[in-house]
Write a protein that holds these residues in place. Sequence first.
Motif, PDB file in Angstrom:
ATOM      1  N   PHE A 298       0.830  -1.201   0.000  1.00  0.00           N
ATOM      2  CA  PHE A 298       0.000   0.000   0.000  1.00  0.00           C
ATOM      3  C   PHE A 298       0.869   1.258   0.000  1.00  0.00           C
ATOM      4  O   PHE A 298       1.968   1.272   0.560  1.00  0.00           O
ATOM      5  CB  PHE A 298      -0.893   0.038   1.242  1.00  0.00           C
ATOM      6  N   ASN A 299       0.350   2.309  -0.607  1.00  0.00           N
ATOM      7  CA  ASN A 299       0.844   3.653  -0.345  1.00  0.00           C
ATOM      8  C   ASN A 299       0.084   4.181   0.869  1.00  0.00           C
ATOM      9  O   ASN A 299      -1.153   4.151   0.876  1.00  0.00           O
ATOM     10  CB  ASN A 299       0.615   4.576  -1.544  1.00  0.00           C
ATOM     11  N   THR A 300       0.793   4.639   1.885  1.00  0.00           N
ATOM     12  CA  THR A 300       0.143   5.089   3.112  1.00  0.00           C
ATOM     13  C   THR A 300       0.435   6.572   3.332  1.00  0.00           C
ATOM     14  O   THR A 300       1.584   7.000   3.294  1.00  0.00           O
ATOM     15  CB  THR A 300       0.629   4.286   4.332  1.00  0.00           C
ATOM     16  N   TYR A 301      -0.629   7.335   3.551  1.00  0.00           N
ATOM     17  CA  TYR A 301      -0.514   8.778   3.726  1.00  0.00           C
ATOM     18  C   TYR A 301      -1.336   9.216   4.937  1.00  0.00           C
ATOM     19  O   TYR A 301      -2.318   8.568   5.309  1.00  0.00           O
ATOM     20  CB  TYR A 301      -1.038   9.529   2.498  1.00  0.00           C
ATOM     21  N   PHE A 302      -0.932  10.348   5.494  1.00  0.00           N
ATOM     22  CA  PHE A 302      -1.755  10.973   6.537  1.00  0.00           C
ATOM     23  C   PHE A 302      -1.736  12.473   6.299  1.00  0.00           C
ATOM     24  O   PHE A 302      -0.683  13.069   6.056  1.00  0.00           O
ATOM     25  CB  PHE A 302      -1.227  10.669   7.937  1.00  0.00           C
ATOM     26  N   ILE A 303      -2.939  13.078   6.355  1.00  0.00           N
ATOM     27  CA  ILE A 303      -3.061  14.523   6.262  1.00  0.00           C
ATOM     28  C   ILE A 303      -3.443  15.044   7.637  1.00  0.00           C
ATOM     29  O   ILE A 303      -4.541  14.757   8.138  1.00  0.00           O
ATOM     30  CB  ILE A 303      -4.132  14.972   5.246  1.00  0.00           C
ATOM     31  N   ALA A 304      -2.560  15.779   8.269  1.00  0.00           N
ATOM     32  CA  ALA A 304      -2.859  16.430   9.545  1.00  0.00           C
ATOM     33  C   ALA A 304      -3.093  17.906   9.297  1.00  0.00           C
ATOM     34  O   ALA A 304      -2.425  18.526   8.459  1.00  0.00           O
ATOM     35  CB  ALA A 304      -1.712  16.227  10.531  1.00  0.00           C
ATOM     36  N   SER A 305      -4.019  18.470  10.023  1.00  0.00           N
ATOM     37  CA  SER A 305      -4.340  19.886   9.816  1.00  0.00           C
ATOM     38  C   SER A 305      -3.229  20.800  10.316  1.00  0.00           C
ATOM     39  O   SER A 305      -3.211  21.985   9.991  1.00  0.00           O
ATOM     40  CB  SER A 305      -5.646  20.226  10.548  1.00  0.00           C
ATOM     41  N   THR A 306      -2.294  20.242  11.059  1.00  0.00           N
ATOM     42  CA  THR A 306      -1.275  21.028  11.746  1.00  0.00           C
ATOM     43  C   THR A 306      -0.038  21.270  10.872  1.00  0.00           C
ATOM     44  O   THR A 306       0.049  20.798   9.743  1.00  0.00           O
ATOM     45  CB  THR A 306      -0.866  20.308  13.037  1.00  0.00           C
ATOM     46  N   GLU A 307       0.940  21.978  11.440  1.00  0.00           N
ATOM     47  CA  GLU A 307       2.145  22.341  10.707  1.00  0.00           C
ATOM     48  C   GLU A 307       3.048  21.134  10.489  1.00  0.00           C
ATOM     49  O   GLU A 307       3.074  20.207  11.301  1.00  0.00           O
ATOM     50  CB  GLU A 307       2.908  23.427  11.475  1.00  0.00           C
ATOM     51  N   TYR A 325       1.404  14.707   5.464  1.00  0.00           N
ATOM     52  CA  TYR A 325       1.210  16.057   4.954  1.00  0.00           C
ATOM     53  C   TYR A 325       0.795  16.996   6.079  1.00  0.00           C
ATOM     54  O   TYR A 325       0.008  16.628   6.956  1.00  0.00           O
ATOM     55  CB  TYR A 325       0.124  16.076   3.876  1.00  0.00           C
ATOM     56  N   GLY A 326       1.305  18.211   6.021  1.00  0.00           N
ATOM     57  CA  GLY A 326       0.887  19.264   6.929  1.00  0.00           C
ATOM     58  C   GLY A 326       0.284  20.417   6.156  1.00  0.00           C
ATOM     59  O   GLY A 326       0.154  20.372   4.922  1.00  0.00           O
ATOM     60  N   MET A 327      -0.070  21.467   6.882  1.00  0.00           N
ATOM     61  CA  MET A 327      -0.820  22.552   6.247  1.00  0.00           C
ATOM     62  C   MET A 327      -0.027  23.275   5.159  1.00  0.00           C
ATOM     63  O   MET A 327      -0.601  23.747   4.161  1.00  0.00           O
ATOM     64  CB  MET A 327      -1.305  23.550   7.311  1.00  0.00           C
ATOM     65  N   GLU A 328       1.316  23.335   5.296  1.00  0.00           N
ATOM     66  CA  GLU A 328       2.116  24.021   4.287  1.00  0.00           C
ATOM     67  C   GLU A 328       2.069  23.315   2.938  1.00  0.00           C
ATOM     68  O   GLU A 328       2.237  23.956   1.885  1.00  0.00           O
ATOM     69  CB  GLU A 328       3.579  24.129   4.744  1.00  0.00           C
ATOM     70  N   ASP A 329       1.846  22.000   2.948  1.00  0.00           N
ATOM     71  CA  ASP A 329       1.794  21.248   1.688  1.00  0.00           C
ATOM     72  C   ASP A 329       0.613  21.653   0.825  1.00  0.00           C
ATOM     73  O   ASP A 329       0.585  21.349  -0.375  1.00  0.00           O
ATOM     74  CB  ASP A 329       1.726  19.745   1.982  1.00  0.00           C
ATOM     75  N   PHE A 330      -0.373  22.313   1.450  1.00  0.00           N
ATOM     76  CA  PHE A 330      -1.562  22.738   0.694  1.00  0.00           C
ATOM     77  C   PHE A 330      -1.705  24.262   0.733  1.00  0.00           C
ATOM     78  O   PHE A 330      -2.813  24.795   0.635  1.00  0.00           O
ATOM     79  CB  PHE A 330      -2.800  22.045   1.267  1.00  0.00           C
ATOM     80  N   ASP A 331      -0.527  24.912   0.894  1.00  0.00           N
ATOM     81  CA  ASP A 331      -0.439  26.373   0.798  1.00  0.00           C
ATOM     82  C   ASP A 331      -1.373  27.060   1.800  1.00  0.00           C
ATOM     83  O   ASP A 331      -2.083  28.015   1.466  1.00  0.00           O
ATOM     84  CB  ASP A 331      -0.765  26.825  -0.631  1.00  0.00           C
ATOM     85  N   TRP A 332      -1.337  26.563   3.030  1.00  0.00           N
ATOM     86  CA  TRP A 332      -2.146  27.172   4.104  1.00  0.00           C
ATOM     87  C   TRP A 332      -1.193  27.719   5.156  1.00  0.00           C
ATOM     88  O   TRP A 332      -0.360  27.005   5.701  1.00  0.00           O
ATOM     89  CB  TRP A 332      -3.071  26.132   4.718  1.00  0.00           C
TER      90      TRP A 332
END
Length: 539
Positions: A298-307, A325-332
């Motif tokens: 599997f490819n395993t990912y996690f998106i956290a709302s934090t930095e 992933y953190g918020m900077e990855d989505f330009d936030w």
Amino acid sequence: MNSFGKKYLRNIVSLLSVLLLTLLILFYKSFGIYRSILIGAEIVTFFLSISFISNQFLRAFVWTAYCLIIAAQMSSIINTGGYIIPLTLSNLSEFKAVGHEVLTQVLFILLLYVLASIPFYFVKRTSAFKLSLLSFVIFIFMAGALHQLFNTAHEYYKQVTYKPNYNYPEVAKKFLKFNVYNESDMSLYFPNGKPKNIIVIFTEGMSSKVIDLENNLGLKITPNMDSLYNEGIVFENYFNHTAATFRGLRGQLSSAYQYRDGVDSKGEGFFQINSEKVSDTYNHRLISLPEILNDNGFNTYFIASTENHSNLNTLLRSMPFKKVYGMEDFDWHINDRMSDKKIFSALRTLVAEQTSKPFFIGMYPSGTHHGMDSPDQKYHNGSNSFYNKFYNYDFQLGDFITWFKKSHFYDNTLLIITADHSTFPVPEFKQSFNTSSDYFVDTIPLIMIGAGIKPMKLDAKGNNSLSIAPTILQILNIDNAPNYFLGCSLFDLKCTSKFSHISVIGDSYYRINLKTDANYSAEQIDSVPEVVDFYNVSG
């Protein structure tokens, strides 16, 4: 009949005696047409593969040995409903524990197969080498009884030679296991077969009592979640096993208790240490769901709302996900976390990027965190922050689900909606949702949609969120893996665990009990020594 005809008749009798005996057992146990055909095809191709061996008794001996393997697998199918598993091999020394009836049955089946193999001792070589070679090539790709035994033996070898990456204390050995669940018929829930992909939304601090269909207050705060009750599997009486977020996320993904959380009196909480210490303490400590999935392609990912550099993201990387992933990855770059609107947009982006490889995506939206209000959608006049943030969460979730249902992922991807822990029971929350919860332990949502799932309500019977990792692995049919899981899959009706009804928050212990009114609730109890031992393993 001439000698040529007699020779081939003896061949047919030799093969059919074993083949028919096997198919009779498989039919009796309703083992499934596809698997039965595979076993039958394996028997035929193995028979033809060895028929070129010139030494008559060597050829017959090999056939008898193979028949005994078939007999062992048939005994397992009769007694357990499935092939021999590594746990069976590890418990061979305890064979007397199964009882005389089962032992007699196994010996009788072995004897039947020995008798069925005898005619082959009177058969001379009949197959041409080319036919035997072709049969052997086909046999290699037949995932029947012998192949399954080889797989089991390989898994068992990995177990007995297993060495953890982390230097655990001696007490860890009593928690180490090599299987995850007991077999059950998952087609009752997934008639189209197992999902290819999994998405899990770990909603920040959400008790089930927030959902309109659970509280019956007619608030219309969660219309989108309400609609899912008729579209998927909904587990009732499902509790959080710990709090708060650091414990809740790692604990669910590892089916574990964790002592350390945000702040402690020793200055060693996650908010009090740096990310380097988090990595040094937790890298490869425990065996997590993403680690097992990584090993299974599997490819395993996690998106956290934090930095990205936050200790929460660092902890998630230690499990290890292939990418956190953190918020900077989505330009936030507003405040210290993404809004729920933004993180659901990020989830849609990441899912849309996936191609042919199976994936697991975890997500932690934190817009419903204690003390927060909604920056986007408001409930009515916006005067109640609890109503606002959960109404906004439901709105953003609904937008994502609308996209998800229209995408090609909907048919092969299971979306799971749950929480990192329950809502902290402050007076305003209790008043807003008319609940009397006194502890940070309560029912939390567990809703599954997509992947051709059969809609139904299931009673979790007070089991807690230690269950989520083994449940996901059973859904994906991934069983054999070293683990320190404390919980049971919610689909595994044979598994029992003393921890499944015990929720622990640091030094506070709670037992989930069934009350006389048929409802479940938490009550505080004394410390549990086994959990204290486990803290030495998990940190």
